[in-house]
Write a protein that holds these residues in place. Sequence first.
Motif, mmCIF file in Angstrom:
data_model
loop_
_atom_site.group_PDB
_atom_site.id
_atom_site.type_symbol
_atom_site.label_atom_id
_atom_site.label_comp_id
_atom_site.label_asym_id
_atom_site.label_seq_id
_atom_site.Cartn_x
_atom_site.Cartn_y
_atom_site.Cartn_z
ATOM 1 N N GLY A 257 4.081 7.689 7.429
ATOM 2 C CA GLY A 257 5.519 7.522 7.605
ATOM 3 C C GLY A 257 5.839 6.450 8.633
ATOM 4 N N ALA A 258 5.036 6.408 9.685
ATOM 5 C CA ALA A 258 5.244 5.389 10.714
ATOM 6 C C ALA A 258 4.975 3.987 10.152
ATOM 7 N N LEU A 259 3.934 3.870 9.325
ATOM 8 C CA LEU A 259 3.620 2.588 8.700
ATOM 9 C C LEU A 259 4.741 2.168 7.748
ATOM 10 N N ALA A 260 5.233 3.114 6.959
ATOM 11 C CA ALA A 260 6.337 2.813 6.045
ATOM 12 C C ALA A 260 7.545 2.325 6.826
ATOM 13 N N GLY A 261 7.783 2.922 7.991
ATOM 14 C CA GLY A 261 8.903 2.497 8.829
ATOM 15 C C GLY A 261 8.760 1.053 9.271
ATOM 16 N N GLU A 262 7.543 0.663 9.618
ATOM 17 C CA GLU A 262 7.298 -0.731 10.012
ATOM 18 C C GLU A 262 7.609 -1.695 8.863
ATOM 19 N N LEU A 263 7.326 -1.252 7.635
ATOM 20 C CA LEU A 263 7.576 -2.084 6.457
ATOM 21 C C LEU A 263 9.031 -2.015 6.017
ATOM 22 N N GLU A 264 9.788 -1.137 6.671
ATOM 23 C CA GLU A 264 11.196 -0.927 6.362
ATOM 24 C C GLU A 264 11.397 -0.401 4.937
ATOM 25 N N ILE A 265 10.495 0.495 4.537
ATOM 26 C CA ILE A 265 10.641 1.203 3.272
ATOM 27 C C ILE A 265 10.407 2.677 3.543
ATOM 28 N N SER A 266 10.732 3.515 2.569
ATOM 29 C CA SER A 266 10.534 4.947 2.743
ATOM 30 C C SER A 266 9.083 5.322 2.464
ATOM 31 N N LEU A 267 8.668 6.465 2.971
ATOM 32 C CA LEU A 267 7.330 6.966 2.689
ATOM 33 C C LEU A 267 7.177 7.227 1.193
ATOM 34 N N THR A 268 8.240 7.670 0.542
ATOM 35 C CA THR A 268 8.221 7.894 -0.904
ATOM 36 C C THR A 268 7.864 6.613 -1.640
ATOM 37 N N HIS A 269 8.548 5.528 -1.308
ATOM 38 C CA HIS A 269 8.292 4.256 -1.977
ATOM 39 C C HIS A 269 6.870 3.761 -1.705
ATOM 40 N N LEU A 270 6.415 3.921 -0.475
ATOM 41 C CA LEU A 270 5.060 3.510 -0.128
ATOM 42 C C LEU A 270 4.044 4.284 -0.965
ATOM 43 N N SER A 271 4.238 5.582 -1.084
ATOM 44 C CA SER A 271 3.273 6.449 -1.774
ATOM 45 C C SER A 271 3.209 6.155 -3.265
ATOM 46 N N VAL A 272 4.358 5.981 -3.905
ATOM 47 C CA VAL A 272 4.378 5.696 -5.334
ATOM 48 C C VAL A 272 3.834 4.295 -5.612
ATOM 49 N N ALA A 273 4.236 3.324 -4.795
ATOM 50 C CA ALA A 273 3.756 1.949 -4.975
ATOM 51 C C ALA A 273 2.248 1.879 -4.793
ATOM 52 N N TRP A 274 1.708 2.660 -3.846
ATOM 53 C CA TRP A 274 0.262 2.683 -3.624
ATOM 54 C C TRP A 274 -0.463 3.143 -4.894
ATOM 55 N N CYS A 275 0.061 4.154 -5.558
ATOM 56 C CA CYS A 275 -0.545 4.620 -6.813
ATOM 57 C C CYS A 275 -0.512 3.518 -7.865
ATOM 58 N N LEU A 276 0.590 2.781 -7.922
ATOM 59 C CA LEU A 276 0.734 1.716 -8.906
ATOM 60 C C LEU A 276 -0.214 0.546 -8.658
ATOM 61 N N LYS A 277 -0.696 0.395 -7.445
ATOM 62 C CA LYS A 277 -1.632 -0.690 -7.131
ATOM 63 C C LYS A 277 -2.975 -0.504 -7.839
ATOM 64 N N ASN A 278 -3.285 0.714 -8.230
ATOM 65 C CA ASN A 278 -4.548 0.989 -8.909
ATOM 66 C C ASN A 278 -4.445 0.521 -10.362
ATOM 67 N N PRO A 279 -5.230 -0.467 -10.788
ATOM 68 C CA PRO A 279 -5.124 -0.990 -12.155
ATOM 69 C C PRO A 279 -5.532 0.009 -13.226
ATOM 70 N N ASN A 280 -6.209 1.087 -12.837
ATOM 71 C CA ASN A 280 -6.605 2.112 -13.802
ATOM 72 C C ASN A 280 -5.535 3.173 -14.003
ATOM 73 N N VAL A 281 -4.420 3.035 -13.323
ATOM 74 C CA VAL A 281 -3.274 3.930 -13.521
ATOM 75 C C VAL A 281 -2.374 3.316 -14.582
ATOM 76 N N SER A 282 -2.233 4.002 -15.705
ATOM 77 C CA SER A 282 -1.373 3.497 -16.780
ATOM 78 C C SER A 282 0.090 3.745 -16.462
ATOM 79 N N THR A 283 0.394 4.923 -15.946
ATOM 80 C CA THR A 283 1.764 5.260 -15.585
ATOM 81 C C THR A 283 1.768 6.340 -14.520
ATOM 82 N N VAL A 284 2.762 6.282 -13.649
ATOM 83 C CA VAL A 284 2.957 7.289 -12.606
ATOM 84 C C VAL A 284 4.103 8.184 -13.046
#
Length: 331
Positions: A257-284
């Motif tokens: 959460g602290a890292l997300a704050g530094e990026l000025e995004i929510s922890l929710t957005h950070l967590s979902v975007a992190w999953c999307l970074k994996n090329p083996n994930v077809s859909t979240v």
Amino acid sequence: MEYRRLGKAGLKVSALSLGSWVTFGKQVDMTDAKELLKTGYDAGINFFDNAEGYEAGESEKIMGEAIAGLGLARDTYAVSSKVFWGGSKPTQMGLSAKHVRDACDAALIRLKVDYLDLFYCHRPDIDTPIEETVRAMHQLVLQGKVLYWGTSEWSAQEITAAHAIARQEHLTPPTMEQPQYNLLHREKVEAEFRPLYENYGMGTTIWSPLASGLLTGKYNDGIPDDSRLALPGYEWLRDIWSSEDGLHKMAKIRALGALAGELEISLTHLSVAWCLKNPNVSTVILGASKLAQLEDNLKAVDCLPLLTPEVMERIEICVDNRPAAPARWGQ
């Protein structure tokens, strides 16, 4: 919206999709369901996930009626169901040829469609030979009732066995797996499944990208009354996160959460975007009980450019759970 192939299959699904577990039929009624589905569809979501075991089929009924009420063209979206928990009688459970067929027919009626785009074996069945299940799924494909079949929460060994049987007997193999995957739960998707991507081109439709809401940060100071962990029947989930291991994970969540704050995004957005970074994930698969919640989660795609290699490494420091043989991406 970004679209990705379902593994090596030709079907392209939206990077973010909408599921109904816990919500439809429990927290979401028909009016809310139509609003959620329309909002997701208008934002580019083209895959809606369901199962016979979600609220004993009520979730499928609500989704089917909502989609029909919206008048969505059948060739513009994909819908799924899963088979395993259909009822209390012996013939209503598991992955026998009988229950696989009965569950598919029942799902078609509840969802008000002529075929299922995706049909999953919701869990492995130790009482049914894998060959019987593979053959039953193959028959549904031949009948035009199912286009792609897959598994959910199977092991790599079980999925490999299904592929071997399909190849030997000239049957349709599984196309996709639906595993849990998030910043706190990584081993299976990143390490155990690596041979599946390489050898069979398996796709993944991941669930719980926010770890049942924990990766939103809303549980950092307790359990809100209107949250999933406060629902009757989900005490097991609440107990997991009040354990010693759960408390340890909460410390990781605060660091994220602290890292997300530094990026000025929510922890929710950070967590979902992190999953999307994996090329083996077809859909979240997203779950939402409120329209504002879905609208906010959809913004996670816009945060992908912020997850640079440096940020990805800082995330690793926060969670400190890199699998022994990870698939490296985002670098």
